[in-house]
Design a protein around this motif. Structure first.
Motif, PDB file in Angstrom:
ATOM      1  N   GLU A  99       0.382  -0.641   0.066  1.00 51.20           N
ATOM      2  CA  GLU A  99      -0.188   0.518   0.195  1.00 51.20           C
ATOM      3  C   GLU A  99       0.448   1.531  -0.201  1.00 51.20           C
ATOM      4  OE1 GLU A  99      -3.349   0.368  -0.078  1.00 51.20           O
ATOM      5  OE2 GLU A  99      -3.722  -1.671  -0.382  1.00 51.20           O
ATOM      6  N   LEU A 100       2.022   0.954   0.973  1.00 45.94           N
ATOM      7  CA  LEU A 100       3.037   2.165   1.313  1.00 45.94           C
ATOM      8  C   LEU A 100       3.869   2.451  -0.145  1.00 45.94           C
ATOM      9  CD1 LEU A 100       3.714   5.034   2.652  1.00 45.94           C
ATOM     10  CD2 LEU A 100       5.160   3.309   4.088  1.00 45.94           C
ATOM     11  N   GLU A 101       4.324   1.536  -0.811  1.00 41.57           N
ATOM     12  CA  GLU A 101       5.169   1.387  -2.631  1.00 41.57           C
ATOM     13  C   GLU A 101       3.839   2.013  -3.195  1.00 41.57           C
ATOM     14  OE1 GLU A 101       8.604  -1.214  -2.561  1.00 41.57           O
ATOM     15  OE2 GLU A 101       5.988  -1.981  -3.367  1.00 41.57           O
ATOM     16  N   MET A 102       2.162   1.705  -3.319  1.00 38.48           N
ATOM     17  CA  MET A 102       1.578   2.359  -4.252  1.00 38.48           C
ATOM     18  C   MET A 102       1.287   3.995  -3.771  1.00 38.48           C
ATOM     19  SD  MET A 102      -1.259  -0.113  -4.992  1.00 38.48           S
ATOM     20  CE  MET A 102      -2.273  -0.784  -3.589  1.00 38.48           C
ATOM     21  N   GLU A 103       1.676   4.517  -3.055  1.00 39.15           N
ATOM     22  CA  GLU A 103       1.180   5.902  -2.472  1.00 39.15           C
ATOM     23  C   GLU A 103       2.443   6.565  -2.892  1.00 39.15           C
ATOM     24  OE1 GLU A 103      -1.744   7.446  -2.024  1.00 39.15           O
ATOM     25  OE2 GLU A 103      -2.480   5.955  -1.649  1.00 39.15           O
ATOM     26  N   THR A 104       3.600   5.407  -2.758  1.00 38.19           N
ATOM     27  CA  THR A 104       4.639   7.305  -3.244  1.00 38.19           C
ATOM     28  C   THR A 104       5.804   6.640  -3.852  1.00 38.19           C
ATOM     29  OG1 THR A 104       6.205   5.079  -1.017  1.00 38.19           O
ATOM     30  CG2 THR A 104       5.146   6.694   0.068  1.00 38.19           C
ATOM     31  N   GLY A 105       5.022   5.101  -4.568  1.00 36.60           N
ATOM     32  CA  GLY A 105       6.545   4.863  -5.879  1.00 36.60           C
ATOM     33  C   GLY A 105       7.934   5.019  -5.566  1.00 36.60           C
ATOM     34  N   LEU A 106       8.112   4.824  -4.102  1.00 42.66           N
ATOM     35  CA  LEU A 106       9.041   4.505  -3.780  1.00 42.66           C
ATOM     36  C   LEU A 106       9.416   3.047  -2.889  1.00 42.66           C
ATOM     37  CD1 LEU A 106       9.898   7.847  -1.637  1.00 42.66           C
ATOM     38  CD2 LEU A 106      10.893   6.700  -3.371  1.00 42.66           C
ATOM     39  N   SER A 107       9.966   2.674  -2.598  1.00 46.78           N
ATOM     40  CA  SER A 107      11.189   1.541  -1.876  1.00 46.78           C
ATOM     41  C   SER A 107      10.616   1.371  -0.383  1.00 46.78           C
ATOM     42  CB  SER A 107      12.112   0.688  -2.587  1.00 46.78           C
ATOM     43  OG  SER A 107      12.561  -0.454  -2.155  1.00 46.78           O
ATOM     44  N   VAL A 108      10.122  -0.190  -0.153  1.00 45.15           N
ATOM     45  CA  VAL A 108       9.421   0.054   0.656  1.00 45.15           C
ATOM     46  C   VAL A 108       9.887  -1.219   2.012  1.00 45.15           C
ATOM     47  CG1 VAL A 108       7.391   0.695   3.037  1.00 45.15           C
ATOM     48  CG2 VAL A 108       7.429   2.153   0.643  1.00 45.15           C
ATOM     49  N   THR A 109      10.737  -0.676   3.218  1.00 49.19           N
ATOM     50  CA  THR A 109      10.958  -2.097   3.867  1.00 49.19           C
ATOM     51  C   THR A 109      10.099  -1.881   5.154  1.00 49.19           C
ATOM     52  OG1 THR A 109      13.183  -2.174   2.568  1.00 49.19           O
ATOM     53  CG2 THR A 109      13.106  -3.399   4.513  1.00 49.19           C
ATOM     54  N   VAL A 110       9.421  -3.053   5.762  1.00 45.71           N
ATOM     55  CA  VAL A 110       8.855  -2.906   7.374  1.00 45.71           C
ATOM     56  C   VAL A 110       9.578  -3.854   8.046  1.00 45.71           C
ATOM     57  CG1 VAL A 110       6.959  -3.747   8.359  1.00 45.71           C
ATOM     58  CG2 VAL A 110       6.631  -2.105   6.236  1.00 45.71           C
ATOM     59  N   ASP A 111       9.703  -3.759   9.301  1.00 41.79           N
ATOM     60  CA  ASP A 111       9.881  -4.191  10.191  1.00 41.79           C
ATOM     61  C   ASP A 111       9.630  -3.908  11.616  1.00 41.79           C
ATOM     62  OD1 ASP A 111      11.225  -6.063  12.191  1.00 41.79           O
ATOM     63  OD2 ASP A 111      13.548  -5.440  10.892  1.00 41.79           O
ATOM     64  N   ASN A 112       9.486  -4.691  12.683  1.00 40.66           N
ATOM     65  CA  ASN A 112       9.157  -3.990  13.393  1.00 40.66           C
ATOM     66  C   ASN A 112       9.517  -3.501  14.509  1.00 40.66           C
ATOM     67  OD1 ASN A 112       9.355  -4.824  17.235  1.00 40.66           O
ATOM     68  ND2 ASN A 112       7.919  -5.666  16.046  1.00 40.66           N
ATOM     69  N   ASP A 113       8.461  -1.922  15.125  1.00 43.32           N
ATOM     70  CA  ASP A 113       9.245  -0.378  16.060  1.00 43.32           C
ATOM     71  C   ASP A 113      10.674  -1.027  16.658  1.00 43.32           C
ATOM     72  OD1 ASP A 113       7.774  -2.228  17.851  1.00 43.32           O
ATOM     73  OD2 ASP A 113       6.097  -0.042  17.764  1.00 43.32           O
ATOM     74  N   ALA A 114      10.513  -2.143  17.875  1.00 41.41           N
ATOM     75  CA  ALA A 114      11.386  -2.031  18.627  1.00 41.41           C
ATOM     76  C   ALA A 114      12.768  -2.612  17.922  1.00 41.41           C
ATOM     77  CB  ALA A 114      10.939  -3.727  19.576  1.00 41.41           C
ATOM     78  N   ASN A 115      12.928  -3.573  16.640  1.00 47.41           N
ATOM     79  CA  ASN A 115      13.615  -3.307  15.913  1.00 47.41           C
ATOM     80  C   ASN A 115      14.323  -2.333  15.146  1.00 47.41           C
ATOM     81  OD1 ASN A 115      13.569  -6.448  16.669  1.00 47.41           O
ATOM     82  ND2 ASN A 115      12.450  -6.958  14.862  1.00 47.41           N
ATOM     83  N   MET A 116      13.318  -2.062  14.897  1.00 43.09           N
ATOM     84  CA  MET A 116      13.943  -0.223  14.227  1.00 43.09           C
ATOM     85  C   MET A 116      14.827   0.541  15.435  1.00 43.09           C
ATOM     86  SD  MET A 116      13.099  -0.072  10.764  1.00 43.09           S
ATOM     87  CE  MET A 116      11.958   0.383  10.431  1.00 43.09           C
ATOM     88  N   ALA A 117      14.469   0.314  16.760  1.00 48.24           N
ATOM     89  CA  ALA A 117      14.364   1.824  17.586  1.00 48.24           C
ATOM     90  C   ALA A 117      16.002   1.006  17.843  1.00 48.24           C
ATOM     91  CB  ALA A 117      14.354   1.571  18.365  1.00 48.24           C
ATOM     92  N   ALA A 118      16.609  -0.932  17.840  1.00 48.23           N
ATOM     93  CA  ALA A 118      17.983  -1.339  17.676  1.00 48.23           C
ATOM     94  C   ALA A 118      18.843  -0.876  17.198  1.00 48.23           C
ATOM     95  CB  ALA A 118      17.388  -2.504  18.377  1.00 48.23           C
ATOM     96  N   LEU A 119      18.216  -0.987  15.938  1.00 50.22           N
ATOM     97  CA  LEU A 119      19.424  -0.285  14.184  1.00 50.22           C
ATOM     98  C   LEU A 119      19.813   0.900  14.322  1.00 50.22           C
ATOM     99  CD1 LEU A 119      16.823  -2.289  12.025  1.00 50.22           C
ATOM    100  CD2 LEU A 119      19.504  -2.816  12.570  1.00 50.22           C
ATOM    101  N   GLY A 120      18.732   1.804  14.932  1.00 44.25           N
ATOM    102  CA  GLY A 120      19.130   3.456  15.247  1.00 44.25           C
ATOM    103  C   GLY A 120      19.885   3.154  16.284  1.00 44.25           C
ATOM    104  N   GLU A 121      19.700   2.465  17.287  1.00 46.21           N
ATOM    105  CA  GLU A 121      20.864   2.752  18.476  1.00 46.21           C
ATOM    106  C   GLU A 121      22.406   2.476  18.032  1.00 46.21           C
ATOM    107  OE1 GLU A 121      21.268   4.511  21.202  1.00 46.21           O
ATOM    108  OE2 GLU A 121      18.513   5.438  21.001  1.00 46.21           O
ATOM    109  N   MET A 122      22.563   1.261  17.270  1.00 44.39           N
ATOM    110  CA  MET A 122      23.653   0.763  16.773  1.00 44.39           C
ATOM    111  C   MET A 122      24.442   1.548  15.886  1.00 44.39           C
ATOM    112  SD  MET A 122      23.862  -2.372  13.712  1.00 44.39           S
ATOM    113  CE  MET A 122      22.907  -1.805  12.544  1.00 44.39           C
ATOM    114  N   TRP A 123      23.094   2.060  15.025  1.00 45.20           N
ATOM    115  CA  TRP A 123      23.349   2.727  13.813  1.00 45.20           C
ATOM    116  C   TRP A 123      24.338   4.169  13.755  1.00 45.20           C
ATOM    117  CZ3 TRP A 123      21.158   5.612   9.514  1.00 45.20           C
ATOM    118  CH2 TRP A 123      21.937   5.913   7.812  1.00 45.20           C
ATOM    119  N   LYS A 124      23.843   5.217  14.945  1.00 46.24           N
ATOM    120  CA  LYS A 124      23.508   6.363  14.794  1.00 46.24           C
ATOM    121  C   LYS A 124      23.965   6.905  17.264  1.00 46.24           C
ATOM    122  CE  LYS A 124      25.032   8.828  12.954  1.00 46.24           C
ATOM    123  NZ  LYS A 124      26.397   9.043  12.292  1.00 46.24           N
TER     124      LYS A 124
END
Length: 314
Positions: A99-124
């Protein structure tokens, strides 16, 4: 022209969005309300509109946007970005990525919100780029993310990292929202700490906490810092169970960093010191010597930065 990545962190009340450079610097960030009407079906439309409006506001070409990384609550099929269920949002069998790819025309990757926080803390954030990291969020519930060799661990159907639902009390534990009893979440979350404090006050009315209408986890740690015996006993109990759980996980995955986030983490050293003591009691010595406890540093930006990281990996 450097490309930007879009990080999106979908919560039950607000959706946080940000444009992030390939180096992980936040160019701009903003929020929109989460529209849970109509089973949450309007959310992807609103995200698409918000992204396009922000590009116009910044006088930037939409072509500058490379991809989108989305953190969402609920049970997710990682490969397809399909949401089986997200109770707080209203989604059931919702094709979020499609649905979001249709709305934006961009490639979309989805993950769990807690996983996102972990990746953010890992990176920056507090992870300092560590390729092996355990991230725990202590808020209304207890969430977690496991990063191994720089990649988030998902498991066979996306359930890896459900730290809050490790069983801490096998018999007679408090009921958990997941349907089990005695989960770590019933003890180490903000609500769990408040519950333990209330139970302790009932048998120890001399505590300074007894004068509160509704005790919060923040007040428990404040009272413990001032030497309140009841508050100290609650903190010790919480740190015993959390330290034991984290030690068992660390003995399995051997992380370099253990990042503690969420509202409870604001207790700082009043949480970390007793937690590290219990962790060291149960972790293998070599595992403990390789692991460093840190308080999460990105706050509400962790999800959008983690989303950008995910989008960048593509």
């Amino acid at each position: 022209m450097d490309k930007w990545y879009v990080g999106v962190d979908i919560g039950g009340t607000t959706i946080k969005l940000g444009f992030v450079t390939g180096a992980g610097e936040v160019v701009t960030k903003w929020e929109i309300p989460t529209d849970t009407n109509n089973g949450g079906r309007n959310i992807t439309v609103h995200i698409g509109q918000a992204i396009k409006s922000k590009c116009s506001e910044l006088n930037e070409s939409y072509d500058r946007l490379q991809a989108i990384g989305v953190g969402a609550p609920g049970f997710i099929e990682m490969k397809t970005g399909f949401i089986y269920q997200a109770v707080n949002i209203g989604w059931k069998d919702f094709a979020l990525r499609e649905e979001l790819e249709m709305e934006t025309g961009l490639s979309v990757t989805v993950d769990n919100d807690a996983n996102m926080a972990a990746l953010g803390e890992m990176w920056k954030g507090a992870g300092d780029g560590a390729a092996d990291l355990l991230c725990v969020t202590l808020g209304t519930g207890v969430g977690g993310g496991l990063v191994t060799n720089g990649q988030i661990l998902h498991g066979v159907n996306g359930m890896a990292g459900e730290i809050g639902h490790l069983t801490s009390i096998p018999e007679g534990g408090a009921p958990c929202n997941c349907g089990k009893t005695g989960c770590l979440e019933t003890i180490a979350s903000a609500t769990g700490i408040a519950r333990l404090a209330k139970e302790a006050i009932d048998t120890n009315p001399q505590s300074r906490l007894a004068n509160k209408d509704a005790v919060t986890s923040k007040e428990v740690f404040e009272a413990a810092a001032e030497g309140d015996v009841v508050a100290l006993s609650v903190v010790d109990e919480v740190c015993f169970h959390l330290g034991l759980a984290l030690a068992n996980i660390a003995n399995t995955v051997n992380p370099a960093k253990i990042v503690i986030g969420g509202g409870v983490s604001k207790a700082g050293d009043h949480l970390l010191n007793p937690l590290a003591r219990e962790f060291n009691r149960f972790a293998l010595e070599r595992v403990a010597s390789g692991a460093e406890f840190k308080i999460a540093s990105l706050g509400n930006d962790a999800g959008i930065i983690g989303g950008a990281w995910l989008a960048k990996q593509g």
